[in-house]
Design an enzyme around this catalytic site. Structure first.
Site, short mmCIF file in Angstrom:
data_model
loop_
_atom_site.label_atom_id
_atom_site.label_comp_id
_atom_site.label_asym_id
_atom_site.label_seq_id
_atom_site.Cartn_x
_atom_site.Cartn_y
_atom_site.Cartn_z
N PHE A 1 0.86 -1.19 0.00
CA PHE A 1 0.00 0.00 0.00
C PHE A 1 0.89 1.23 0.00
O PHE A 1 1.69 1.43 0.92
CB PHE A 1 -0.94 0.04 1.21
CG PHE A 1 -1.89 1.20 1.13
CD1 PHE A 1 -3.11 1.07 0.49
CD2 PHE A 1 -1.55 2.44 1.65
CE1 PHE A 1 -3.97 2.14 0.37
CE2 PHE A 1 -2.41 3.53 1.53
CZ PHE A 1 -3.63 3.37 0.89
N ASP B 1 9.21 3.16 1.76
CA ASP B 1 7.99 3.86 2.17
C ASP B 1 7.80 3.65 3.67
O ASP B 1 7.32 2.61 4.10
CB ASP B 1 6.81 3.30 1.36
CG ASP B 1 5.47 3.89 1.79
OD1 ASP B 1 5.40 4.49 2.88
OD2 ASP B 1 4.50 3.74 1.03
N THR C 1 1.93 24.08 -5.01
CA THR C 1 1.67 25.38 -4.37
C THR C 1 2.19 25.41 -2.93
O THR C 1 2.97 26.27 -2.57
CB THR C 1 0.17 25.71 -4.38
OG1 THR C 1 -0.26 25.84 -5.72
CG2 THR C 1 -0.10 27.03 -3.64
N LYS D 1 1.93 10.43 8.24
CA LYS D 1 1.25 9.92 9.44
C LYS D 1 1.84 10.48 10.75
O LYS D 1 1.70 11.66 11.01
CB LYS D 1 1.28 8.39 9.43
CG LYS D 1 0.36 7.79 8.34
CD LYS D 1 0.18 6.30 8.56
CE LYS D 1 -0.58 5.64 7.44
NZ LYS D 1 -2.01 5.57 7.72
#
Lengths: 506, 506
Positions: A220, A328, A383, A359
């Site tokens: 994931f 990750d 941005t 997280k």
């Protein structure tokens, strides 16, 4: 007797584990100071209670929110305890999908915005790639680089885990293409033109490899279209969305306990590493692999682990093949495994190329090796590029982690929790198995997907918020302030829950 | 004389427009209270000054930040004025890429987190799709739905503009596929399996159409891989990244002033709408179009406008073709055109299917029609799904917009600004042209890309932060509190700047 337990709970709408019963009675429901944890869970209504149901109905008028389980009363939530809208108190071992580092309402965070400069960082969110505030370079150094994975001294901030992974992909693609151009940092007219048309050579046919088990759920890495292409956990995350056809290699599927199945698990490593090599060969001509993304522990996919040796070999392959190794650490990062970064457990001979986070880190972002500095500005860009107010909070989190030695606490609590889980898998061998994990980042499997669902639901009725993952796994993701006493309490409730369910099945 | 102006600026390292010179001298550099705006810009150093240069060097050690222009002193920035690290004060008509709704340090925002409940919303960021706080449904209603585009009563929150657009794409794909399945809300085994492999039918070969001018730069919808596939602004945003080959239709390229070129511009509309139809036909078999995304004003692409009639016809085509019309109001939303949503200017016979937002709204998200409610939970989903603390701030922004009638102010200031720009394009016809826009969301073109660059740089040296976009456009994106006096000041500085540059060219 266990049946009686359940009916008692339903009748009295309270559940207090024996261990804390007395303390909790004295405490009653008068709990009001937010900084002080209650002595244990307290269930007064059916779950979800009437107020939560009413709120869910209201919210369903506005959006599809069928995934909402409970509504939080943030005033009453404290530390490891989640208070819901109906006055119930839960011991939270799931912590908002593993994203609350210091529990609820930690004083250090409640006080983080007391001074004007912090409030200004919050209300004047800048475009960090154009007009950052004058303290931003220092914040990057003092906060993010102070906890960087060993050997990494560069960092970009982002908004969330998915966009952190996507921008790590971009960094991998940029380096891959720059090397292919022989280091040239200019572009041909054809590249410029085709990039705008989304076709090669400007938008090259390259790929990122991710991992999936042979029989289990897989990686994931997020849900935006780039990260989703590497996500292999559940079909429902991906159905109806166009995607990139990118390579997937096998992730090891270990048998537990590890020491009993050493040979089989080593064989898993070998087969999976061979598959990685094969994927590189297979995709070389079709869609070359510019990067490989992998979780140190496949979390959403079912807390699937791989050995340090597997990661060491994977790094070697990536180096040899000229592909970026992207670790990750969105769910594993910031301490829950007992080290700041889970990949520190792997003793890699050199740092990973890119390490992504979000997280518990409160801000998204990624660390990277200097060769991944883009040769031109405006390529890893958007941005906001993160949010300075999240670093204000992260700074406090890191301070608390240091002063309260939370990594040590995670180790200590993890030991209690893990040995307790081992005892339970021995006590309930037909119900749970395969206890595994590092620190408090622990998991076990239920015998069936149905039982997984029942355990999570019954735990909730018994005052514990836990999380399911993979096909039949239950994962523990407590905050870093989860102490041995919380672990013991959890284990007691889990034991009662398993007993309840066992008697139900009879 | 103009040359002398420049040398004066360089010699004295200050620039004060004549209009405000006296006021500014009295005011001097003693400016310290953050809530009070200075009377005008004040430039004391070369731009960037030595401190900004030093900070840039420090930051370059950490990341590629060649796009950083200046470092902000947030303590000294106030209202429409951006203070930099070197003690310079700029009138800001760019406002952090159009993302600061009420200017710097607005008291309503500085005070937004004074009460405990707001601080708790900030420091206990929940997983909004699983355990939101008990005031969340009310916040969605009272804040986001209170300013929803007419006719839309559903909203999802997200993190930023890019992920808002990507999730709007997902909503479009879900409805498209559900309809194709005849409304069935279950999936076949083949769909489930292929979704995980990223191939059809589970990951179907569908597309989203976006827009690009024949000669000009085009759409900007973000930089994550899904949104980037629809972005057509600049090659540097896209180079080296694999992408989806998706359809692109022509966006009108109008000639200004509009009333002089009515026939030509109507012809543009016709041709572009015909192209939209053609793209639908062409892609029908190859990669059917599930949605069409369009900005009410293509901002990054050069402030390209299209008529209300164009949008009305586009909506008709989308309806007929069964594709979602996604209006990307990330830059135009929240008031700068004089209406809350720019598409309100278009008098569409029915609401757009999906309207995305971010920037001035402070939170990302999208409004949508009820048919875009996903039939299952967990499909439009991620860990955070937005950030409640952003709604705390947005609530204040909306309050201030109402009590201070900021939409009216935008109209009023916009008129001053636009008529002033028209006067300048008459005065400097060989330098600037094509003044256009709504409210204060205004732009003009420089005669050449080189002049565009010079104007933006010289404006900065003269105390104004402006933004370039497209190929030769200069865009104005002031905050909603930009008043006629600021417009006059800006116009005076722009006039001086153009004079300076005119004399330089001689």
């Amino acid at each position: 007797m266990l049946r009686r337990d359940i009916s008692y709970i339903l009748r009295n709408k309270t559940f207090v584990p024996a261990l804390f019963a007395k303390e909790c009675r004295n405490y009653g429901t008068s709990y009001s100071t937010v900084h002080q944890e209650p002595p244990g869970p307290l269930i007064k209504t059916e779950i979800p209670g009437p107020k939560s149901k009413q709120l869910l109905k209201e919210m369903m008028d506005i959006q599809q929110c069928g995934s909402v389980q409970l509504f939080a009363n943030l005033e009453k939530s404290a530390g490891n305890y989640f208070a819901d809208a109906d006055g119930n108190l839960f011991l939270d071992v799931y912590t908002q999908i593993s994203s609350i580092p210091l529990g609820y309402n930690h004083p250090a965070l409640l006080n983080a915005f007391r001074s004007d400069s912090e409030v200004r960082a919050l209300v004047n969110r800048p475009a960090l790639g154009v007009f950052p505030s004058d303290d931003w370079p220092k914040k990057l150094r003092d906060v993010l680089l102070s906890v960087a994975p060993p050997g990494l001294q560069h960092v970009m901030t982002m908004m969330c885990g998915a966009c952190s992974n996507e921008n790590a992909f971009k960094a991998a693609f940029i380096l891959y293409c720059t090397r292919k151009r022989g280091g040239k940092t200019t572009f041909t007219d054809e590249e410029m033109k085709t990039a705008l048309l989304n076709i090669p050579p400007g938008a090259p046919d390259l790929s990122i490899m991710s991992f999936k088990g042979l029989n289990s759920s897989g990686a994931f890495h997020g849900r935006t279209f780039g990260s989703l292409a590497t996500t292999k956990s559940k079909a429902i995350h991906k159905l109806d969305f166009p995607s990139f056809e990118w390579p997937v290699a096998r992730f090891p599927e270990y048998k537990y306990p590890l020491e009993e199945f050493r040979r089989e698990n080593e064989q898993q490593d070998k087969e999976c590493l061979a598959d990685v090599e094969e994927q590189f060969d297979r995709w070389e001509k079709k869609r070359p692999i510019a990067g490989v993304i992998i979780e140190p522990i496949q979390a959403e996919g079912g807390d699937n682990h791989a050995s340090p040796e597997f990661f060491q070999e994977l790094q070697k392959i990536c180096k040899r093949r000229g592909a970026a190794l992207i670790i990750d650490e969105v769910q594993t990062g910031c301490g829950p495994t007992g080290k700041m970064w889970c990949h520190e457990h792997f003793n890699l001979p050199s740092p990973p190329d890119l390490v992504t986070f979000s997280k518990k880190m409160l801000t998204g972002g990624f660390y990277f090796k200097p060769e991944y500095l883009s040769p031109q500005p405006l390529r890893i860009f958007n941005t906001w590029m993160g949010d300075p107010s999240k670093l204000v909070m992260l700074e406090q989190v890191i301070k608390v982690m240091k002063t309260e030695r939370l990594l040590q606490l995670v180790e200590e609590t993890g030991k209690v929790l893990k040995s307790g889980l081992h005892a339970l898998e021995t006590e309930f061998p037909f119900m749970i198995n395969s206890v595994r994990g590092r620190g408090t980042f622990l998991a076990f499997d239920a015998a069936t997907p149905e039982l997984q669902d029942k355990i999570v639901k019954t735990l909730k009725q018994n005052g514990v918020l836990g999380g399911a993952c993979g096909i039949c796994t239950i994962r523990l993701r407590p905050a870093l302030i989860f102490r041995p006493k919380h672990a013991e309490l959890f284990l007691e409730i889990l034991r009662n829950t398993l007993r309840q369910l066992m008697s139900c099945r009879c």
